[in-house]
Design an enzyme around this catalytic site. Sequence first.
Site, PDB file in Angstrom:
ATOM      1  N   ASP A 192      -0.320   4.422   0.959  1.00  0.00           N
ATOM      2  CA  ASP A 192      -0.701   5.471   1.903  1.00  0.00           C
ATOM      3  C   ASP A 192       0.070   5.314   3.218  1.00  0.00           C
ATOM      4  O   ASP A 192       0.588   4.237   3.529  1.00  0.00           O
ATOM      5  CB  ASP A 192      -2.216   5.445   2.167  1.00  0.00           C
ATOM      6  CG  ASP A 192      -2.732   4.108   2.669  1.00  0.00           C
ATOM      7  OD1 ASP A 192      -2.243   3.061   2.202  1.00  0.00           O
ATOM      8  OD2 ASP A 192      -3.624   4.100   3.540  1.00  0.00           O
TER       9      ASP A 192
ATOM     10  N   ASP B 213       6.392   1.343   7.156  1.00  0.00           N
ATOM     11  CA  ASP B 213       4.976   1.047   6.883  1.00  0.00           C
ATOM     12  C   ASP B 213       4.483   1.947   5.775  1.00  0.00           C
ATOM     13  O   ASP B 213       3.879   2.965   6.035  1.00  0.00           O
ATOM     14  CB  ASP B 213       4.153   1.219   8.157  1.00  0.00           C
ATOM     15  CG  ASP B 213       2.708   0.768   7.982  1.00  0.00           C
ATOM     16  OD1 ASP B 213       2.413   0.127   6.956  1.00  0.00           O
ATOM     17  OD2 ASP B 213       1.876   1.068   8.845  1.00  0.00           O
TER      18      ASP B 213
ATOM     19  N   GLU C 153       2.924  -6.814   3.687  1.00  0.00           N
ATOM     20  CA  GLU C 153       3.740  -6.142   4.695  1.00  0.00           C
ATOM     21  C   GLU C 153       3.847  -6.940   6.002  1.00  0.00           C
ATOM     22  O   GLU C 153       3.139  -7.903   6.221  1.00  0.00           O
ATOM     23  CB  GLU C 153       3.137  -4.770   5.001  1.00  0.00           C
ATOM     24  CG  GLU C 153       1.718  -4.839   5.533  1.00  0.00           C
ATOM     25  CD  GLU C 153       1.110  -3.451   5.724  1.00  0.00           C
ATOM     26  OE1 GLU C 153       1.835  -2.539   6.125  1.00  0.00           O
ATOM     27  OE2 GLU C 153      -0.085  -3.292   5.484  1.00  0.00           O
TER      28      GLU C 153
ATOM     29  N   GLU D 208      -5.021   1.658   2.595  1.00  0.00           N
ATOM     30  CA  GLU D 208      -4.911   0.528   3.522  1.00  0.00           C
ATOM     31  C   GLU D 208      -5.107   0.986   4.959  1.00  0.00           C
ATOM     32  O   GLU D 208      -5.717   0.290   5.772  1.00  0.00           O
ATOM     33  CB  GLU D 208      -3.545  -0.147   3.360  1.00  0.00           C
ATOM     34  CG  GLU D 208      -3.411  -1.455   4.135  1.00  0.00           C
ATOM     35  CD  GLU D 208      -2.993  -1.311   5.587  1.00  0.00           C
ATOM     36  OE1 GLU D 208      -3.215  -2.250   6.365  1.00  0.00           O
ATOM     37  OE2 GLU D 208      -2.460  -0.245   5.962  1.00  0.00           O
ATOM     38  N   GLU D 209      -4.591   2.173   5.274  1.00  0.00           N
ATOM     39  CA  GLU D 209      -4.603   2.642   6.662  1.00  0.00           C
ATOM     40  C   GLU D 209      -6.003   3.002   7.157  1.00  0.00           C
ATOM     41  O   GLU D 209      -6.187   3.275   8.338  1.00  0.00           O
ATOM     42  CB  GLU D 209      -3.654   3.835   6.836  1.00  0.00           C
ATOM     43  CG  GLU D 209      -2.189   3.523   6.540  1.00  0.00           C
ATOM     44  CD  GLU D 209      -1.541   2.616   7.587  1.00  0.00           C
ATOM     45  OE1 GLU D 209      -2.227   2.240   8.545  1.00  0.00           O
ATOM     46  OE2 GLU D 209      -0.359   2.291   7.412  1.00  0.00           O
TER      47      GLU D 209
ATOM     48  N   HIS E 240       0.852  -1.199   0.000  1.00  0.00           N
ATOM     49  CA  HIS E 240       0.000   0.000   0.000  1.00  0.00           C
ATOM     50  C   HIS E 240       0.873   1.229   0.000  1.00  0.00           C
ATOM     51  O   HIS E 240       1.990   1.209   0.511  1.00  0.00           O
ATOM     52  CB  HIS E 240      -0.974  -0.006   1.178  1.00  0.00           C
ATOM     53  CG  HIS E 240      -0.354   0.106   2.541  1.00  0.00           C
ATOM     54  ND1 HIS E 240       0.022   1.310   3.088  1.00  0.00           N
ATOM     55  CD2 HIS E 240      -0.047  -0.832   3.465  1.00  0.00           C
ATOM     56  CE1 HIS E 240       0.520   1.103   4.298  1.00  0.00           C
ATOM     57  NE2 HIS E 240       0.500  -0.194   4.553  1.00  0.00           N
TER      58      HIS E 240
HETATM   59 ZN   LIG Z   1       0.993  -0.887   6.484  1.00  0.00          ZN
END
Ligand SMILES: [Zn+2]
Length: 477
Positions: free
Chosen positions: A98, A128, A201, A174-175, A96
């Site tokens: 974002d 991340d 991840e 994703e977040e 991802h």
């Molecule tokens: Zn992540």
Amino acid sequence: MKSAVAPSRQIDQPVWAAAVDELVETVRELIRIRSINPPAAAAPDGELVAARRIAAMLSATGLEPEVIEPESGRGSVHVRLRGDGTGGGPLLLLSHLDVVPAPPERWSHDPFSADLVDGYIYGRGAVDMKAMVAMELGVVRLLAAQARAAGRDPARDPIPGLRRDVLFTCTADEEAGGLAGAKWVADHRPEWLRAAGALNECGGVSATIAGRRLYPIQVAEKGLAAYRISIRGTWGHGSMPREDNAAVLAAAVIERLAVPGPTRITPVMARFLDLAIAALPPDAGSMLSALAGDDPARAEAALATACDLMYARALRALLRDTMSPDVVHAGIKYNVIPGDAVVEVDCRLLPGTTEPVMRALLIERLGPELSAVCDVELLVFGAPVEAPAEGPLFDLLVATIRDHDPDGIPLPVMAPFATDAKHTATLGTPTYGFSPLRLDPDERFLERFHGVDERVSVEALRWGLPVLYDVVRRFCA
Ligand SMILES: [Zn+2]
């Protein structure tokens, strides 16, 4: 016989050195794109900018990527590399683009400058998960370069030696649950996510515990159920305190929710504990046994003496359904007793716990008197997911870690939080958290997720890229 894709060890050193330099620059470039979620007013289209930048990098290797924008400014990007079709379903490289917001006040480096200091790249997204985005891109670039070197068109022809397709899919949102990203893609472009296996991840990152380097590979993740608890009290004058003050009732609610519940050891965590206890020195092993045991007093004593609370807290969360009261609202003025209060609680479910069961646990925890004055409303739900901790892809992840770090101890684990794996799960794609990084023993990796001074070292990237490359090569060749 067709030429096989070269194992990382047979690739010339200068080629690797160039690939790692390019990887480092890509991580830094991606960090500088403010793909914040929720989108910031100053950068409303950060995810789209990032998706387009990645697409440009893929185009430069001769591929023909596709960018989608299901909502304004929310971009995702995808490309497919072809195998010859004889090896089975594709391998998905999932990521991802974002990141969560990063208020700069407590950072020692600007979160969006991607400073490179003492071998570390600093910035929001370093772990991340822009490092993994860039590693996946790095593998795709190496494969496309091999196709070009063989006189093939990477956008149309099979990559030399690949028998399966390789999918690269990097999504927005994703977040915040993936509605404008992986969820949308699963609904409208399922071929971007449907695969024989996916790498995503979080796992594959070394954790040094009691001097042993463990590599937890994420095969499962907990589900999420967030509830709003509306508490009914009685309004009144602050000069005459009442027991049904909604703020006082909210305090009681929070106190009950904040107690850790009983342990339940899922099959994945049972295997994790067996392997970790066997690998660790006896005193660390027995502490792990106590943390995992059903005796709360012993578990809390072990937690108190744990050499590293960061890991102990993660473990505690992985052995039970958890409840974390994270929002509380009550009151309008110091001399008015509030008649209403709201508590929002973040519940995380082990595989096997359903939403109705979680709600029942919550109400049981409140007890009959408190729950009689509470309305419980579900805000968000995502089911737990689990991929098999065995089989060709999982075994390959284990073997490749051992190959690149003979002292390393790969083992399956669950994540305490959710990722986009919940969306690939709906398409039947077994998804593994595997973003290989070999970290310094003291690196506080788990605290850097969504934390301050998020960073990744160049050495960790230098180790990870050939690991990821070899997994792709072995699984697809
Ligand atoms: Zn992540």
